[in-house]
Design a protein around this motif. Structure first.
Motif, PDB file in Angstrom:
ATOM      1  N   CYS A 239      12.016 -33.997  52.946  1.00 58.66           N
ATOM      2  CA  CYS A 239      10.813 -34.579  52.344  1.00 58.66           C
ATOM      3  C   CYS A 239       9.551 -34.043  52.995  1.00 58.66           C
ATOM      4  CB  CYS A 239      10.817 -36.099  52.513  1.00 58.66           C
ATOM      5  SG  CYS A 239      12.218 -36.924  51.761  1.00 58.66           S
ATOM      6  N   ARG A 240       8.524 -33.940  52.196  1.00 53.81           N
ATOM      7  CA  ARG A 240       7.199 -33.579  52.707  1.00 53.81           C
ATOM      8  C   ARG A 240       6.230 -34.687  52.331  1.00 53.81           C
ATOM      9  NH1 ARG A 240       2.752 -30.078  51.175  1.00 53.81           N
ATOM     10  NH2 ARG A 240       3.766 -29.626  49.189  1.00 53.81           N
TER      11      ARG A 240
ATOM     12  N   LEU B  46       2.134 -43.128  53.857  1.00 52.17           N
ATOM     13  CA  LEU B  46       2.437 -41.730  53.583  1.00 52.17           C
ATOM     14  C   LEU B  46       2.582 -41.526  52.084  1.00 52.17           C
ATOM     15  CD1 LEU B  46       5.144 -41.140  56.344  1.00 52.17           C
ATOM     16  CD2 LEU B  46       2.694 -40.687  56.488  1.00 52.17           C
ATOM     17  N   ARG B  47       2.221 -40.350  51.642  1.00 50.64           N
ATOM     18  CA  ARG B  47       2.309 -40.008  50.226  1.00 50.64           C
ATOM     19  C   ARG B  47       3.353 -38.912  50.042  1.00 50.64           C
ATOM     20  NH1 ARG B  47      -2.396 -38.775  49.909  1.00 50.64           N
ATOM     21  NH2 ARG B  47      -2.498 -36.543  49.576  1.00 50.64           N
ATOM     22  N   LEU B  48       4.400 -39.174  49.292  1.00 49.63           N
ATOM     23  CA  LEU B  48       5.463 -38.200  49.093  1.00 49.63           C
ATOM     24  C   LEU B  48       4.966 -37.053  48.221  1.00 49.63           C
ATOM     25  CD1 LEU B  48       8.480 -37.505  49.527  1.00 49.63           C
ATOM     26  CD2 LEU B  48       8.945 -38.692  47.369  1.00 49.63           C
ATOM     27  N   ILE B  49       5.064 -35.829  48.737  1.00 48.65           N
ATOM     28  CA  ILE B  49       4.639 -34.629  48.014  1.00 48.65           C
ATOM     29  C   ILE B  49       5.836 -33.906  47.404  1.00 48.65           C
ATOM     30  CG2 ILE B  49       3.468 -32.397  48.239  1.00 48.65           C
ATOM     31  CD1 ILE B  49       1.660 -34.841  48.658  1.00 48.65           C
ATOM     32  N   GLU B  50       6.941 -33.900  48.143  1.00 48.68           N
ATOM     33  CA  GLU B  50       8.120 -33.152  47.705  1.00 48.68           C
ATOM     34  C   GLU B  50       9.353 -33.779  48.324  1.00 48.68           C
ATOM     35  OE1 GLU B  50       9.839 -28.542  48.020  1.00 48.68           O
ATOM     36  OE2 GLU B  50       8.015 -29.142  49.097  1.00 48.68           O
TER      37      GLU B  50
ATOM     38  N   VAL C  32       3.806 -31.627  60.961  1.00 49.41           N
ATOM     39  CA  VAL C  32       4.890 -31.955  61.894  1.00 49.41           C
ATOM     40  C   VAL C  32       6.218 -31.788  61.166  1.00 49.41           C
ATOM     41  CG1 VAL C  32       5.963 -33.802  63.228  1.00 49.41           C
ATOM     42  CG2 VAL C  32       3.480 -33.509  63.273  1.00 49.41           C
ATOM     43  N   TYR C  33       7.070 -30.902  61.704  1.00 46.70           N
ATOM     44  CA  TYR C  33       8.356 -30.583  61.074  1.00 46.70           C
ATOM     45  C   TYR C  33       9.465 -31.084  61.995  1.00 46.70           C
ATOM     46  CZ  TYR C  33      11.932 -27.662  58.796  1.00 46.70           C
ATOM     47  OH  TYR C  33      13.044 -27.211  58.124  1.00 46.70           O
ATOM     48  N   GLU C  34      10.238 -32.069  61.518  1.00 45.35           N
ATOM     49  CA  GLU C  34      11.230 -32.700  62.379  1.00 45.35           C
ATOM     50  C   GLU C  34      12.534 -32.967  61.645  1.00 45.35           C
ATOM     51  OE1 GLU C  34      10.719 -33.128  65.502  1.00 45.35           O
ATOM     52  OE2 GLU C  34       8.556 -33.305  65.781  1.00 45.35           O
ATOM     53  N   SER C  35      13.625 -32.850  62.379  1.00 45.29           N
ATOM     54  CA  SER C  35      14.929 -33.344  61.938  1.00 45.29           C
ATOM     55  C   SER C  35      15.112 -34.721  62.557  1.00 45.29           C
ATOM     56  CB  SER C  35      16.055 -32.423  62.420  1.00 45.29           C
ATOM     57  OG  SER C  35      15.963 -31.154  61.808  1.00 45.29           O
TER      58      SER C  35
ATOM     59  N   ALA D 134      -1.429 -40.664  67.163  1.00 47.54           N
ATOM     60  CA  ALA D 134      -2.337 -41.728  67.617  1.00 47.54           C
ATOM     61  C   ALA D 134      -3.798 -41.319  67.476  1.00 47.54           C
ATOM     62  CB  ALA D 134      -2.027 -42.088  69.067  1.00 47.54           C
ATOM     63  N   ALA D 135      -4.072 -40.018  67.598  1.00 45.63           N
ATOM     64  CA  ALA D 135      -5.448 -39.524  67.492  1.00 45.63           C
ATOM     65  C   ALA D 135      -5.835 -39.169  66.057  1.00 45.63           C
ATOM     66  CB  ALA D 135      -5.616 -38.287  68.385  1.00 45.63           C
ATOM     67  N   GLY D 136      -4.925 -39.383  65.108  1.00 50.30           N
ATOM     68  CA  GLY D 136      -5.228 -39.083  63.709  1.00 50.30           C
ATOM     69  C   GLY D 136      -5.314 -37.599  63.400  1.00 50.30           C
ATOM     70  N   LEU D 137      -4.559 -36.785  64.138  1.00 50.62           N
ATOM     71  CA  LEU D 137      -4.646 -35.332  63.968  1.00 50.62           C
ATOM     72  C   LEU D 137      -3.513 -34.741  63.128  1.00 50.62           C
ATOM     73  CD1 LEU D 137      -5.762 -34.321  67.578  1.00 50.62           C
ATOM     74  CD2 LEU D 137      -7.156 -34.395  65.497  1.00 50.62           C
ATOM     75  N   VAL D 138      -2.578 -35.556  62.699  1.00 53.78           N
ATOM     76  CA  VAL D 138      -1.469 -35.055  61.871  1.00 53.78           C
ATOM     77  C   VAL D 138      -1.872 -35.147  60.403  1.00 53.78           C
ATOM     78  CG1 VAL D 138       0.933 -35.387  61.182  1.00 53.78           C
ATOM     79  CG2 VAL D 138       0.264 -35.731  63.570  1.00 53.78           C
ATOM     80  N   ASP D 139      -1.713 -34.042  59.682  1.00 53.59           N
ATOM     81  CA  ASP D 139      -2.048 -34.004  58.257  1.00 53.59           C
ATOM     82  C   ASP D 139      -0.841 -34.226  57.364  1.00 53.59           C
ATOM     83  OD1 ASP D 139      -4.979 -33.164  58.243  1.00 53.59           O
ATOM     84  OD2 ASP D 139      -4.084 -31.669  59.575  1.00 53.59           O
ATOM     85  N   GLU D 140       0.331 -33.800  57.813  1.00 51.52           N
ATOM     86  CA  GLU D 140       1.531 -34.036  57.017  1.00 51.52           C
ATOM     87  C   GLU D 140       2.767 -34.061  57.902  1.00 51.52           C
ATOM     88  OE1 GLU D 140       2.173 -30.946  54.069  1.00 51.52           O
ATOM     89  OE2 GLU D 140       3.162 -29.660  55.535  1.00 51.52           O
ATOM     90  N   TYR D 141       3.793 -34.720  57.394  1.00 50.39           N
ATOM     91  CA  TYR D 141       5.103 -34.739  58.036  1.00 50.39           C
ATOM     92  C   TYR D 141       6.106 -34.087  57.091  1.00 50.39           C
ATOM     93  CZ  TYR D 141       3.607 -37.957  61.689  1.00 50.39           C
ATOM     94  OH  TYR D 141       2.985 -38.528  62.769  1.00 50.39           O
ATOM     95  N   VAL D 142       6.849 -33.133  57.620  1.00 52.24           N
ATOM     96  CA  VAL D 142       7.984 -32.563  56.899  1.00 52.24           C
ATOM     97  C   VAL D 142       9.222 -33.056  57.635  1.00 52.24           C
ATOM     98  CG1 VAL D 142       9.139 -30.455  56.155  1.00 52.24           C
ATOM     99  CG2 VAL D 142       6.632 -30.549  56.220  1.00 52.24           C
ATOM    100  N   LEU D 143       9.974 -33.927  56.986  1.00 53.98           N
ATOM    101  CA  LEU D 143      11.093 -34.593  57.636  1.00 53.98           C
ATOM    102  C   LEU D 143      12.410 -34.224  56.968  1.00 53.98           C
ATOM    103  CD1 LEU D 143       9.577 -38.172  58.030  1.00 53.98           C
ATOM    104  CD2 LEU D 143       9.507 -36.264  59.659  1.00 53.98           C
TER     105      LEU D 143
END
Length: 199
Positions: free
Chosen positions: A188-189, A173-177, A6-9, A142-151
């Motif tokens: 952030c990813r 959440l675990r910060l990757i970058e 999920v890529y969001e501003s 809600a369904a647990g289908l998101v693997d990562e957030y890029v914010l």
């Protein structure tokens, strides 16, 4: 099986509504459209380019699909977005099976998002990237289908507007970058799930 990113501003207070244009999304009387304009720089462009290069397809709610493609296919000056959006495989989620998809490389997934996207994710190879599509993101989360957030977190407080995590339960959440731009945007990813404790 594929993954969903999920890529969001978003603003510092979590608003995701209409970052790009004043008339992008005025639902609920939202009057702050275009709040993300003016924060672009080379750091943000490189981060966005890298994040999007990892994608093998887009996953969009119908409203976002229609708005994004209508806007960028009408832009006449050269830009890096139009060709990429038109040529990318676009998977569009809608409750209505008669939804008309007028842009090339578009496939409709009609029905409940958690069912249709789960089937797509199981058959897909690579990363599906969600842009915007707040209602779709909430259903996938809600369904647990998101693997990562890029914010992309902008140094702005709006106090109103649709928030990305408006009704969120606890989620680790675990910060990757993380990269800070010259204009103060924090890119952030995050992967889903906390770090294992060091023993």
């Amino acid at each position: 099986m594929g993954t969903i990113s999920v890529y969001e501003s978003i603003t510092l207070d979590g608003v995701m509504q209409a970052p790009g244009r004043a008339d992008e999304d005025e639902r609920g009387g939202f009057a702050h459209g275009g709040w993300g304009v003016g924060y672009e720089d080379d750091v943000l462009a490189r981060f966005a380019g890298t994040a999007m290069a990892a994608s093998t397809g887009l996953l969009l709610g119908f409203r976002t699909y229609k708005d994004l493609l209508r806007h960028w296919t009408a832009v006449t000056e050269p830009n890096p977005y139009t060709d990429a959006l038109v040529s990318a495989p676009k998977h569009v989620v809608s409750r209505d099976a008669s939804t008309d998809l007028k842009y090339p490389n578009s496939e409709l997934h009609a029905g409940d998002a958690h069912l249709t996207v789960r089937r797509l994710r199981e058959s897909w190879e690579g990363q599906l990237t969600v842009l915007g599509s707040g209602e779709l993101v909430a259903a996938l989360d809600a369904a647990g289908l998101v693997d990562e957030y890029v914010l992309l977190i902008y140094p702005i407080l709006l106090g109103s507007g649709h928030r990305l995590f408006a009704d969120e339960h606890r989620k680790d959440l675990r910060l990757i970058e993380a990269v800070t731009t010259t204009t103060g945007v924090l890119a952030c990813r995050y992967a889903i799930g906390r770090l294992s404790p060091v023993t």
